[in-house]
Motif scaffolding. Structure first.
Motif, PDB file in Angstrom:
ATOM      1  N   ILE A 205       0.849  -1.189   0.000  1.00  0.00           N
ATOM      2  CA  ILE A 205       0.000   0.000   0.000  1.00  0.00           C
ATOM      3  C   ILE A 205       0.886   1.241   0.000  1.00  0.00           C
ATOM      4  CG2 ILE A 205      -0.254  -0.021   2.539  1.00  0.00           C
ATOM      5  CD1 ILE A 205      -3.086   1.159   2.072  1.00  0.00           C
ATOM      6  N   LEU A 206       0.533   2.202  -0.839  1.00  0.00           N
ATOM      7  CA  LEU A 206       1.330   3.423  -0.908  1.00  0.00           C
ATOM      8  C   LEU A 206       0.517   4.591  -1.440  1.00  0.00           C
ATOM      9  CD1 LEU A 206       2.260   4.101  -4.126  1.00  0.00           C
ATOM     10  CD2 LEU A 206       3.537   1.987  -3.768  1.00  0.00           C
ATOM     11  N   GLU A 207       1.005   5.792  -1.111  1.00  0.00           N
ATOM     12  CA  GLU A 207       0.531   7.034  -1.723  1.00  0.00           C
ATOM     13  C   GLU A 207       1.556   7.437  -2.781  1.00  0.00           C
ATOM     14  OE1 GLU A 207      -0.350   9.721   1.987  1.00  0.00           O
ATOM     15  OE2 GLU A 207       1.114   8.124   2.412  1.00  0.00           O
ATOM     16  N   THR A 208       1.098   7.889  -3.932  1.00  0.00           N
ATOM     17  CA  THR A 208       2.060   8.331  -4.954  1.00  0.00           C
ATOM     18  C   THR A 208       2.729   9.627  -4.542  1.00  0.00           C
ATOM     19  OG1 THR A 208       0.418   9.578  -6.211  1.00  0.00           O
ATOM     20  CG2 THR A 208       0.686   7.248  -6.761  1.00  0.00           C
ATOM     21  N   VAL A 209       2.001  10.463  -3.813  1.00  0.00           N
ATOM     22  CA  VAL A 209       2.566  11.654  -3.170  1.00  0.00           C
ATOM     23  C   VAL A 209       2.131  11.602  -1.714  1.00  0.00           C
ATOM     24  CG1 VAL A 209       2.748  14.166  -3.128  1.00  0.00           C
ATOM     25  CG2 VAL A 209       2.374  12.994  -5.311  1.00  0.00           C
ATOM     26  N   GLN A 210       3.095  11.566  -0.816  1.00  0.00           N
ATOM     27  CA  GLN A 210       2.792  11.421   0.613  1.00  0.00           C
ATOM     28  C   GLN A 210       2.434  12.781   1.204  1.00  0.00           C
ATOM     29  OE1 GLN A 210       6.471   9.504   1.923  1.00  0.00           O
ATOM     30  NE2 GLN A 210       5.445   7.518   1.889  1.00  0.00           N
ATOM     31  N   GLY A 211       1.143  12.984   1.451  1.00  0.00           N
ATOM     32  CA  GLY A 211       0.673  14.278   1.924  1.00  0.00           C
ATOM     33  C   GLY A 211       1.127  14.608   3.325  1.00  0.00           C
ATOM     34  N   GLU A 212       0.736  13.793   4.296  1.00  0.00           N
ATOM     35  CA  GLU A 212       1.081  14.063   5.688  1.00  0.00           C
ATOM     36  C   GLU A 212       2.541  13.744   5.979  1.00  0.00           C
ATOM     37  OE1 GLU A 212      -1.260  15.590   7.522  1.00  0.00           O
ATOM     38  OE2 GLU A 212      -2.363  15.462   5.644  1.00  0.00           O
ATOM     39  N   GLY A 213       3.145  12.909   5.162  1.00  0.00           N
ATOM     40  CA  GLY A 213       4.518  12.470   5.416  1.00  0.00           C
ATOM     41  C   GLY A 213       5.595  13.432   4.960  1.00  0.00           C
TER      42      GLY A 213
END
Length: 427
Positions: A205-213
């Motif tokens: 599982i992943l975000e393509t752009v990590q918002g909170e990270g």
């Protein structure tokens, strides 16, 4: 009166409250990219409900549809029963979003929020594969319930669970260490070596752009290789597009430019269009092996959100809206790159993509100071990253160029103010 209302919040609301501490005022009205407080002070919104208001506040067409629906005694609550509002949304989502992109997915309504769609995605992946473990990535953020927290990287948020978070292996996101380390070579070595201690997972599982990270954007080639590895080992690929999706990075789905085909997609935040709670879990048809009611929730059928979500999709019926996002995204990039060059005191680095960009600074506390001064000057903007080291720009996608420029000016004025006050101490 303003102070009296804030006093009520302080006395009666739990200490877990967060955003009111960053934005200490009482808001009364919002239209488009602007908000007003009880004293009539106007603010430009570069926060957009943490990505839940991609179309701005009180979009007039969505508001009209919703008011008409309510006044006609349209169904409000229906669990997952069939309603006209639901069928109209499903048809338009299929016709406007999925079909033009040659995407075939079943649509699941798991509950009203982002963490609900992530929880359902993890459950489905484990049910389909019969495996237990999930691979997540450093600095990922996927929600605040136990399953979602288990695949979230932030240690402070993880501690809130109060129990060990298990059955997850964390691997380095793209460029987590440095640009020279091939994080996927490292990951695949763990998968292929029987002595690594890492079991074959159900999913990644992943975000393509990590918002909170920290507004960390994965390179498209990295995403393609993740998909290739998943296909090679029979691992399901889950893309969490809760924050980065619905146009936030420039295209409806954030992964479109990478040309990948996720097994499961998580959507929430702006999918409802108007800010009303709604979440979708999209899965490839062959993965849809749920038993009826095996995953459910009382508020998984938010008909008011279906009404506004259906209307919001008219923005995507032709390319003009997407083209406008790309044009204004370039304005944001140029502005941020200009700040980094103009103010070396920031020691800044531009992060992100589209309407999901910011500047990372290693100067302790600086990003938070910039956001705080900007709020005093009439701009709502938050920080992200494990040390709040990034101030991030999240305007509504519908903001006009004049609104963007006004917001830019406030940010630059805020930086100038801090430098002038000599509050900035470089490392």
């Amino acid at each position: 009166m303003l102070n009296d209302n804030l006093k009520i919040i302080e006395e009666l609301e739990s200490s877990v409250r967060s955003y009111v501490r960053s934005f200490p005022t009482v808001f009364t009205k919002a239209v488009g990219h602007k908000m007003w407080d009880m004293d009539g002070k106007e603010y430009i919104d570069f926060f957009a409900g943490a990505g839940a208001l991609n179309y701005g506040h009180n979009d007039p067409k969505m508001k009209k549809k919703l008011v008409e629906y309510i006044m006609d005694d349209g169904i409000t609550h229906s669990l997952d029963m069939a309603t006209k509002a639901k069928t109209e949304f499903l048809k338009k989502f299929n016709d406007v979003i999925l079909k033009p992109r040659d995407m075939e997915y079943k649509v699941m309504f798991p509950g009203p929020t982002g963490t609900n769609t992530v929880e359902s995605a993890l459950k489905l992946a484990r049910k389909v594969t019969g495996r237990t473990d999930i691979i997540s990535f450093t600095n990922g953020f996927h929600g605040m319930t136990i399953g979602s927290l288990s695949v979230t990287g932030n240690s402070a948020k993880r501690k809130g669970a109060g129990i060990p978070l298990q059955n997850v292996v964390t691997m380095p996101f793209d460029n987590f260490v440095n640009e020279d380390l091939d994080t996927l070579e490292y990951l695949e070595r763990f998968l292929e070596d029987g002595g690594s201690g890492v079991e074959l997972p159900a999913a990644m599982i992943l975000e393509t752009v990590q918002g909170e990270g920290g507004i960390n954007a994965a390179r498209y080639e990295w995403l393609k290789r993740v998909e290739k590895i998943c296909n090679k080992y029979g691992i399901l690929l889950i893309i969490d597009d809760v924050q980065a999706g619905v146009g936030r990075t420039g295209t409806f789905f954030s992964f479109e430019p990478a040309g990948i085909n996720p097994d499961i997609i998580c959507l929430s935040k702006s999918i409802g269009g108007f800010g009303s709670p709604l979440a979708l879990t999209l899965c490839k048809p062959e993965l849809d092996i749920w038993n009826p009611g095996e995953h459910n929730g009382t508020f998984r059928g938010n008909n008011h959100a279906f009404v506004t979500a259906t209307e919001s999709l008219t923005y995507w019926e032709d390319k003009s809206f997407e083209n406008s996002i790309l044009k204004k995204s370039e304005m944001i990039t140029q502005f941020l790159e200009g700040l980094v060059k103009k103010y070396p005191e920031l020691e800044g680095k531009v992060k992100g993509r589209g309407f999901m960009q910011g500047i990372e600074t290693p100067v302790e506390g600086l990003a938070a100071k910039i956001a705080a001064v900007a709020f005093e000057k009439g701009l709502i903007m938050e920080t992200s990253g494990v040390d709040d080291q990034v101030f991030k720009l999240f305007p509504p996608l519908t903001i006009d160029e004049e609104g963007l420029e006004k917001g830019f000016n406030i940010i630059e004025d805020s930086i100038k103010t801090i430098i002038k006050k000599k509050e900035l101490v470089t490392n």
